[in-house]
Design a protein around this motif. Structure first.
Motif, PDB file in Angstrom:
ATOM      1  N   ALA A  98       1.104  -1.120   0.194  1.00 41.09           N
ATOM      2  CA  ALA A  98       0.015   0.054  -0.441  1.00 41.09           C
ATOM      3  C   ALA A  98       0.861   0.936   0.288  1.00 41.09           C
ATOM      4  CB  ALA A  98      -1.354  -0.178   0.880  1.00 41.09           C
ATOM      5  N   VAL A  99       1.770   1.240   0.539  1.00 37.49           N
ATOM      6  CA  VAL A  99       2.974   2.786   0.839  1.00 37.49           C
ATOM      7  C   VAL A  99       3.562   2.336  -0.137  1.00 37.49           C
ATOM      8  CG1 VAL A  99       4.646   3.652   2.628  1.00 37.49           C
ATOM      9  CG2 VAL A  99       3.773   2.276   3.572  1.00 37.49           C
ATOM     10  N   VAL A 100       4.090   1.324  -1.725  1.00 38.31           N
ATOM     11  CA  VAL A 100       4.741   1.472  -2.427  1.00 38.31           C
ATOM     12  C   VAL A 100       3.513   2.505  -3.661  1.00 38.31           C
ATOM     13  CG1 VAL A 100       5.991   0.096  -4.159  1.00 38.31           C
ATOM     14  CG2 VAL A 100       6.598   0.276  -1.822  1.00 38.31           C
ATOM     15  N   GLY A 101       2.674   1.767  -4.096  1.00 46.71           N
ATOM     16  CA  GLY A 101       1.453   2.462  -4.675  1.00 46.71           C
ATOM     17  C   GLY A 101       1.200   3.732  -4.190  1.00 46.71           C
ATOM     18  N   PHE A 102       0.636   3.865  -3.112  1.00 47.26           N
ATOM     19  CA  PHE A 102       0.707   5.594  -2.225  1.00 47.26           C
ATOM     20  C   PHE A 102       2.010   6.141  -3.225  1.00 47.26           C
ATOM     21  CE2 PHE A 102       0.589   9.044  -0.156  1.00 47.26           C
ATOM     22  CZ  PHE A 102      -0.180   9.743   0.294  1.00 47.26           C
ATOM     23  N   LEU A 103       3.537   5.958  -2.803  1.00 49.08           N
ATOM     24  CA  LEU A 103       4.442   6.796  -3.657  1.00 49.08           C
ATOM     25  C   LEU A 103       4.453   6.627  -4.770  1.00 49.08           C
ATOM     26  CD1 LEU A 103       6.540   5.632  -0.028  1.00 49.08           C
ATOM     27  CD2 LEU A 103       5.507   8.135  -0.417  1.00 49.08           C
ATOM     28  N   GLY A 104       4.100   6.202  -5.499  1.00 46.68           N
ATOM     29  CA  GLY A 104       4.588   5.666  -7.030  1.00 46.68           C
ATOM     30  C   GLY A 104       3.255   6.066  -7.585  1.00 46.68           C
ATOM     31  N   GLY A 105       1.856   6.676  -7.007  1.00 48.64           N
ATOM     32  CA  GLY A 105       1.214   7.456  -7.739  1.00 48.64           C
ATOM     33  C   GLY A 105       1.033   9.329  -7.603  1.00 48.64           C
ATOM     34  N   GLY A 106       1.233   9.176  -5.911  1.00 53.92           N
ATOM     35  CA  GLY A 106       1.493  10.685  -5.754  1.00 53.92           C
ATOM     36  C   GLY A 106       2.863  10.952  -5.951  1.00 53.92           C
ATOM     37  N   ILE A 107       4.273  10.439  -5.592  1.00 57.50           N
ATOM     38  CA  ILE A 107       5.444  11.609  -6.649  1.00 57.50           C
ATOM     39  C   ILE A 107       5.588  10.909  -8.162  1.00 57.50           C
ATOM     40  CG2 ILE A 107       7.845  11.295  -6.297  1.00 57.50           C
ATOM     41  CD1 ILE A 107       7.462  11.171  -3.039  1.00 57.50           C
ATOM     42  N   GLY A 108       5.740   9.697  -8.345  1.00 54.36           N
ATOM     43  CA  GLY A 108       5.875   8.725  -9.489  1.00 54.36           C
ATOM     44  C   GLY A 108       4.695  10.245 -10.770  1.00 54.36           C
ATOM     45  N   ALA A 109       3.669   9.169 -10.689  1.00 58.81           N
ATOM     46  CA  ALA A 109       2.656   9.385 -12.175  1.00 58.81           C
ATOM     47  C   ALA A 109       2.285  10.462 -11.872  1.00 58.81           C
ATOM     48  CB  ALA A 109       1.475   8.144 -11.066  1.00 58.81           C
ATOM     49  N   THR A 110       2.997  11.641 -10.472  1.00 57.35           N
ATOM     50  CA  THR A 110       2.194  12.852 -10.310  1.00 57.35           C
ATOM     51  C   THR A 110       2.811  13.894 -11.467  1.00 57.35           C
ATOM     52  OG1 THR A 110       0.904  12.653  -8.540  1.00 57.35           O
ATOM     53  CG2 THR A 110       1.041  14.895  -8.815  1.00 57.35           C
ATOM     54  N   TRP A 111       4.751  13.197 -10.639  1.00 60.72           N
ATOM     55  CA  TRP A 111       5.397  15.008 -10.577  1.00 60.72           C
ATOM     56  C   TRP A 111       6.242  14.345 -11.967  1.00 60.72           C
ATOM     57  CZ3 TRP A 111       4.315  18.912  -8.710  1.00 60.72           C
ATOM     58  CH2 TRP A 111       3.772  19.175  -7.734  1.00 60.72           C
ATOM     59  N   ALA A 112       6.379  13.077 -12.540  1.00 61.59           N
ATOM     60  CA  ALA A 112       7.569  12.349 -13.081  1.00 61.59           C
ATOM     61  C   ALA A 112       6.685  12.601 -14.475  1.00 61.59           C
ATOM     62  CB  ALA A 112       8.490  11.134 -13.170  1.00 61.59           C
ATOM     63  N   MET A 113       5.467  12.110 -14.099  1.00 58.75           N
ATOM     64  CA  MET A 113       4.765  11.850 -15.732  1.00 58.75           C
ATOM     65  C   MET A 113       3.469  12.697 -16.272  1.00 58.75           C
ATOM     66  SD  MET A 113       4.671   7.336 -16.169  1.00 58.75           S
ATOM     67  CE  MET A 113       4.174   7.078 -13.756  1.00 58.75           C
TER      68      MET A 113
END
Length: 325
Positions: A98-113
């Motif tokens: 859940a934490v990995v998904g949250f960080l991936g969606g919040g930081i990776g998906a939002t700011w990198a893509m």
């Protein structure tokens, strides 16, 4: 002897169902031999760098706005987490996943893509169709394509990292919701900060809280719901050991998530600026989103129930003595 002890075939079938569903399996994030791990890390690092690049120069000036945005987003996050804890009743998603998904969606998906992707596509719309048309339609025709795809990429990476845990459509719904929640929280913080910037730093806390209340009150149909539906569609589209491929259902859910997302962002244009029209659309889109989600839940539980609900007797037995069977 109990009926369960007298039925070794039933025990074996239930044990096979548990194994197939992935129930009770742990998630280990550190997987340096898995390419998905490296891609995930790259996205998070690039996203964190972009977040720092944008936030650092004004962090001191807009400190009050940043703290208010963090606090209000944290309240929304806590409430959504409590809701997910309530609905995740069949097979608990590992906290680390859940934490990995949250960080991936919040930081990776939002700011990198999503952030650079949205800006690029919106510029193309403006150059191709003109400023007036783009002002009405660019948000609704950009966000579903870019943002849902970005969050979908994160889910696919997690599917590669946690294939033993993410087995059913229900798993896709829950993990997708965590990814969407991360995206929603970081996006709400961004909107809150932008509101303070637009008021030139005057009443920073008030500007952020006003934005937070407005987005929360109208945010039943939000990224958590969109991504849950989209991720469930991906499970159907690719298939797993517990869920045979159902391409039609997968495409229906993926397209459904993108359509309701696009309609939500296009409400002012669809209603032609009419306040009553916007309110009616808001209600209709929210109801449509909930109906699509309930449909995905109903489809997903048909598999999860086989792998989980019917296994409670065996679970309680194996939990006491794994070797007793």
């Amino acid at each position: 002897m109990t009926a369960l002890q007298q039925s070794p075939d039933l025990i074996e079938r239930r044990a096979a169902a548990i194994d197939e569903s992935g129930w009770g399996r742990r998630f280990h994030f550190f997987q340096p031999r898995n390419a998905c791990w490296w891609v995930y890390l790259l996205l998070v690092v690039l996203g964190a760098r972009e977040l720092y690049r944008l936030a650092a120069p004004t962090a001191e000036v807009f400190e009050a706005a940043n703290l208010a945005a963090l606090g209000s987003a944290g309240v929304f996050c806590l409430l959504f987490l409590l809701f997910l804890h309530h609905v995740d009743r069949y097979e608990r998603t590992p906290a680390s996943l859940a934490v990995v998904g949250f960080l991936g969606g919040g930081i990776g998906a939002t700011w990198a893509m999503a952030l650079p992707g949205n800006a690029a596509l919106m510029d193309l719309y403006t150059k191709t169709f003109g400023q007036a048309w783009a002002s009405d339609w660019k948000a609704g025709l950009t966000a579903p394509l870019v943002e849902e795809t970005a969050k979908g990429v994160v889910f696919v990476l997690l599917l590669g990292l946690a294939s033993g845990v993410i087995r059913t459509v229900y798993d896709g719904l829950i993990v997708g919701a965590f990814i969407g929640l991360g995206f929603q929280v970081l996006e709400d913080m961004l909107y809150g900060q932008n509101s303070a910037y637009q008021h030139f730093g005057v009443d920073q806390v008030g500007s952020v809280l006003q934005t937070f209340v407005l987005r929360s009150a109208t945010g039943i149909a939000s990224h958590g719901m969109y991504t849950a539906i989209f991720a469930a569609g991906i499970i159907y589209l690719v298939g797993t050991s517990a869920q045979p491929r159902r391409v039609g259902r997968g495409l229906m859910l993926i397209v459904g998530a993108m359509v309701v997302h696009g309609a939500w962002d296009s409400m002012p244009a669809l209603a032609d600026g009419n306040g009553f029209g916007v309110a009616a659309l808001m209600l209709g889109i929210t109801v449509a989103s909930i109906l699509i989600l309930l449909t995905a839940l109903r489809w997903g539980l048909t598999v999860s129930a086989v792998g989980c609900t019917t296994c409670w007797p065996l679970r309680s037995r194996t939990a006491r003595s794994p070797s007793s069977s």
